[in-house]
Scaffold this motif. Structure first.
Motif, PDB file in Angstrom:
ATOM      1  N   ASN A 160     -45.097  12.228  -6.279  1.00 56.44           N
ATOM      2  CA  ASN A 160     -44.844  10.789  -5.904  1.00 56.44           C
ATOM      3  C   ASN A 160     -43.435  10.778  -5.323  1.00 56.44           C
ATOM      4  OD1 ASN A 160     -46.979   9.641  -7.167  1.00 56.44           O
ATOM      5  ND2 ASN A 160     -46.146  10.030  -9.254  1.00 56.44           N
ATOM      6  N   LEU A 200     -42.337   8.739  -2.052  1.00 52.50           N
ATOM      7  CA  LEU A 200     -43.860   8.578  -1.237  1.00 52.50           C
ATOM      8  C   LEU A 200     -44.544   7.401  -1.939  1.00 52.50           C
ATOM      9  CD1 LEU A 200     -44.812  12.379  -1.483  1.00 52.50           C
ATOM     10  CD2 LEU A 200     -43.505  11.175   0.291  1.00 52.50           C
ATOM     11  N   ASN A 201     -44.350   6.862  -2.993  1.00 49.66           N
ATOM     12  CA  ASN A 201     -45.075   5.651  -3.209  1.00 49.66           C
ATOM     13  C   ASN A 201     -44.262   4.860  -4.405  1.00 49.66           C
ATOM     14  OD1 ASN A 201     -45.849   7.027  -5.816  1.00 49.66           O
ATOM     15  ND2 ASN A 201     -46.949   8.319  -4.640  1.00 49.66           N
ATOM     16  N   LYS A 202     -44.623   3.942  -4.993  1.00 50.34           N
ATOM     17  CA  LYS A 202     -43.958   3.184  -5.733  1.00 50.34           C
ATOM     18  C   LYS A 202     -43.718   3.878  -7.173  1.00 50.34           C
ATOM     19  CE  LYS A 202     -47.848   0.672  -7.866  1.00 50.34           C
ATOM     20  NZ  LYS A 202     -48.404  -0.935  -8.196  1.00 50.34           N
ATOM     21  N   ASN A 220     -40.320   5.583  -7.209  1.00 47.51           N
ATOM     22  CA  ASN A 220     -38.888   4.959  -7.298  1.00 47.51           C
ATOM     23  C   ASN A 220     -38.116   5.386  -8.344  1.00 47.51           C
ATOM     24  OD1 ASN A 220     -39.413   3.262  -5.007  1.00 47.51           O
ATOM     25  ND2 ASN A 220     -40.814   1.934  -6.275  1.00 47.51           N
ATOM     26  N   LYS A 254     -39.060   5.805   7.226  1.00 48.81           N
ATOM     27  CA  LYS A 254     -40.159   7.297   7.402  1.00 48.81           C
ATOM     28  C   LYS A 254     -39.739   8.092   8.459  1.00 48.81           C
ATOM     29  CE  LYS A 254     -43.927   4.861   9.344  1.00 48.81           C
ATOM     30  NZ  LYS A 254     -45.415   4.284   9.436  1.00 48.81           N
ATOM     31  N   GLN A 286     -40.929  -0.518   2.467  1.00 43.15           N
ATOM     32  CA  GLN A 286     -41.736   0.296   2.943  1.00 43.15           C
ATOM     33  C   GLN A 286     -41.926   1.622   2.336  1.00 43.15           C
ATOM     34  OE1 GLN A 286     -41.264   1.011   7.052  1.00 43.15           O
ATOM     35  NE2 GLN A 286     -39.300   2.537   6.872  1.00 43.15           N
ATOM     36  N   TYR A 287     -42.960   2.525   2.323  1.00 37.59           N
ATOM     37  CA  TYR A 287     -43.092   3.757   1.822  1.00 37.59           C
ATOM     38  C   TYR A 287     -43.676   4.625   3.053  1.00 37.59           C
ATOM     39  CZ  TYR A 287     -42.616   1.834  -2.606  1.00 37.59           C
ATOM     40  OH  TYR A 287     -42.100   1.102  -3.957  1.00 37.59           O
ATOM     41  N   PRO A 288     -43.198   5.902   3.127  1.00 34.20           N
ATOM     42  CA  PRO A 288     -42.206   6.452   2.289  1.00 34.20           C
ATOM     43  C   PRO A 288     -40.876   6.075   2.893  1.00 34.20           C
ATOM     44  CG  PRO A 288     -42.998   8.143   3.994  1.00 34.20           C
ATOM     45  CD  PRO A 288     -43.947   6.790   4.166  1.00 34.20           C
TER      46      PRO A 288
END
Length: 638
Positions: A37, A66-68, A71, A96, A135-137
């Motif tokens: 993650n 990479l995603n929530k 965090n 990113k 935003q991710y990443p």
């Protein structure tokens, strides 16, 4: 000349761009993205020990989220107090493509209280920043520098900071000004990882590269016991105004007793007289201790208190006596002082509390281990343990918060590692008896009696403190597989001497059974179904751990509706495995037209090789199936 100027300009552009960090997420190693993650691009700590009472360390962390779920690995925060100064702190956020989108300066950080009332070594204040991703990443670069006089709590090091996070580079470096400041380092689980160590006079350096993410798996040991990490301590340290020279737990216990606890149990003569009057006429020391513990439970309350010399030293007993509140340290020390007043010996005890069992390490004595304080009362060659923060637990019962683990018992003559009382296997006992009627329309109604001990007691005895709505909610959740359940009445008996909690519950449930023509189908196990089946792991990597066992025994007597007889019953089941046993049987009494269902499920504490996980899952799967098995009764021909 023009060409020379152009070359010079291009050269400086090249140099400038080369110095900028390249945090493009597209450049991440695919092996590090797998199961991750977040990817820790850089995790770096450089520590310099200048003196027994002066240490400076700088930290730089760069994390691509990479995603929530990632965090949690990018939360810039630093603890500090009056003896720990933050010299520098800042953070940058990149998109990113590696472009800077935010610069977070020291003034942008929130300065909040960090007291929680449980942790022994919690700092007073916390600088933190809560970033909301757009935003991710994205990538967070965080750096800070700390100067402290406290060298008794040495920063440890995790090369992998948790599940589902990989590491590109990890760097841990310690330099020290003289040989007597050289730290003691204990290595854990470094085998199989790309970790290099370089040691020279005055410095020790560990560097790791490209550590892949580890997936969590059901029923695996605690991550901290599996992670590649370092524990570090100084033999000659300084903590909150006190110098310490410690090489083992005996010496650490002496230091705690003679430095941090010295003079903290003094009480006024009036309070000592009050305590003696409470136990007047009682000769037995254990009975005296029970009276004093009850007094503390009834007359004090647990609240966060962070004063004095930080998280280790308790507030004085005389102050707790005045304000009637304290944290784990203050209340334990106050109870110890009251026991001293009535000539009952007790010991201040440091423990790593929590539902996961964590032992103090026998060969590594340091202040960082432990987050809670309880009392040990010696009596007839054994210890009785009490948690002075609890206003409801029976004397001598600590539940799963501090049971079955090695703790530091602080005695006047020194420290000793001792294991607390263990609630394992059959000690965690639940006996459920039920008598209920099955009616022709599929409804059931009757009485259920549940008696619990050990951790099962700990899970249930607080029911007597709850509201009617919360109690109803509890039983609907506990018997969630019984639709339309109606709680008609309940009563509780909490036997604090035997540490036995009994529930007597009158219940009914419409449409419990299924009707099919002249047949009624129902599961005889109405009140203790265990439908849990562990998650499947086809390529299991971690060991299987069962931290606590238990024993459930059930006896249900079921009265059939008039005019019906048994057509089919589930087969009796008997399972015997290394993980435990299970048995279920049914007996039909034709004269009384009743079914008696007997069940026993014993789960055994233990750690097993990863190869045994599939067998354990199969064991639980068979239990879940047996618990749901149905009987069929049919209307009799008259």
């Amino acid at each position: 000349m023009r060409l020379l100027l152009l070359f010079t300009a291009l050269f400086f552009v090249f140099i400038s761009s080369a110095q900028e960090p390249n945090y493009q997420a597209l450049l991440l190693n695919k092996d590090l993205v797998e199961n991750a993650n977040a990817v820790v691009r850089l995790d770096e700590m450089r520590i310099h020990v200048e003196a027994r009472n002066k240490m400076v360390y700088t930290v730089k962390q760069v994390v691509t989220v990479l995603n929530k779920l990632g965090n949690r690995y990018a939360r810039p925060r630093v603890f500090y107090d009056s003896d720990k100064k933050i010299k520098h702190i800042e953070a940058y956020v990149y998109d990113k493509m590696g472009k800077e989108i935010e610069h977070i300066r020291k003034r942008d950080f929130q300065d909040v209280s960090a007291a929680d009332g449980i942790s022994l070594y919690i700092d007073d204040r916390l600088l933190t920043y809560s970033y909301t991703p757009v935003q991710y990443p994205y990538t967070m670069e965080f750096s800070y520098e700390v100067e402290t006089s406290d060298t008794g709590l040495f920063p440890p090091w995790y090369f992998l900071s948790g599940y589902l996070a990989s590491v590109e580079k990890s760097h841990y470096e310690i330099t020290y000004a003289s040989s007597n400041l050289k730290p003691v380092i204990k290595e854990y689980n470094l085998e199989g990882f790309s970790i290099e160590k370089e040691e020279r006079t005055g410095s020790i350096v560990y560097t790791a590269h490209n550590l892949p993410a580890v997936k969590s798996e059901a029923h695996s040991p605690d991550y901290s016991s599996l992670a590649p990490k370092l524990s570090v301590r100084l033999e000659h340290f300084h903590y909150k105004g006190f110098d310490g020279d410690v090489d083992d737990w005996d010496q650490l216990g002496s230091w705690v007793n003679n430095s941090l606890l010295k003079g903290r149990t003094e009480l006024s003569e009036a309070t000592q007289t009050m305590a003696r009057n409470l136990v007047k006429g009682i000769e037995d020391d254990l009975e005296k201790a029970k009276v004093i513990y009850k007094y503390v439970q009834d007359n004090t309350r647990y609240i966060s208190v962070q004063i004095g010399i930080g998280g280790f030293r308790p507030i004085s007993a005389v102050e707790v006596d005045r304000v009637k509140y304290g944290d784990c340290k203050g209340l334990s020390n106050y109870t110890k002082a009251l026991l001293e007043a009535v000539n009952v010996e007790s010991y201040y005890t440091v423990v790593e509390a929590g539902p996961r069992k964590v032992d103090f390490e026998e060969d590594f004595a340091d202040l960082r281990q432990g987050n809670h304080v309880i009392l040990a009362i010696p009596y007839q060659d054994k210890y009785y343990w009490i948690d002075c923060t609890s206003q409801i637990h029976p004397f001598g019962f600590v539940g799963d918060f501090t049971d079955d683990r090695k703790v530091l018992v602080v005695k006047p003559e020194g420290g000793e590692l001792v294991s607390t009382v263990a609630y394992n296997n059959e000690k965690n006992h639940q006996l459920t008896k039920a008598q209920f009627n099955l009616l022709e329309d599929g409804e059931i109604s009757g009485k259920v009696v549940i008696a619990t001990k050990g951790v099962q007691y700990d899970n249930r005895f607080t029911l007597e403190e709850k509201s009617k709505d919360k109690i109803s909610e509890h039983y609907k959740d506990y018997w969630s597989e019984v639709n339309n359940i109606n709680l008609q009445s309940y009563e509780f008996d909490n036997n604090r001497e035997e540490i036995l909690f009994t529930e007597v519950v009158e219940v009914s449930a419409k449409n419990y059974a299924s009707l099919s023509g002249e047949r009624i189908l129902f599961a005889p196990n109405a009140f203790n179904k265990n439908s849990y089946v562990p998650q499947r792991h086809r390529n299991r990597r971690l060991p299987l751990e069962i931290q606590r066992g238990f024993l459930d025994e059930d006896v249900f007597e079921i009265a059939m509706p008039n005019g019906y007889e048994v057509e089919a019953l589930p087969e009796n089941v008997k399972l015997e495995t290394q993980f435990g046993t299970y048995a279920a049987e049914l007996d039909y009494n034709t004269e009384s037209n009743t079914l008696t269902y007997k069940r026993s499920f014993f789960l055994k504490k233990g750690t097993y090789p990863k190869e045994e996980y599939a067998n354990y899952r199969n064991f639980r799967k068979k239990i879940a199936s047996a618990d749901k098995a149905q009987a069929v009764i049919i209307k009799a021909d008259l």
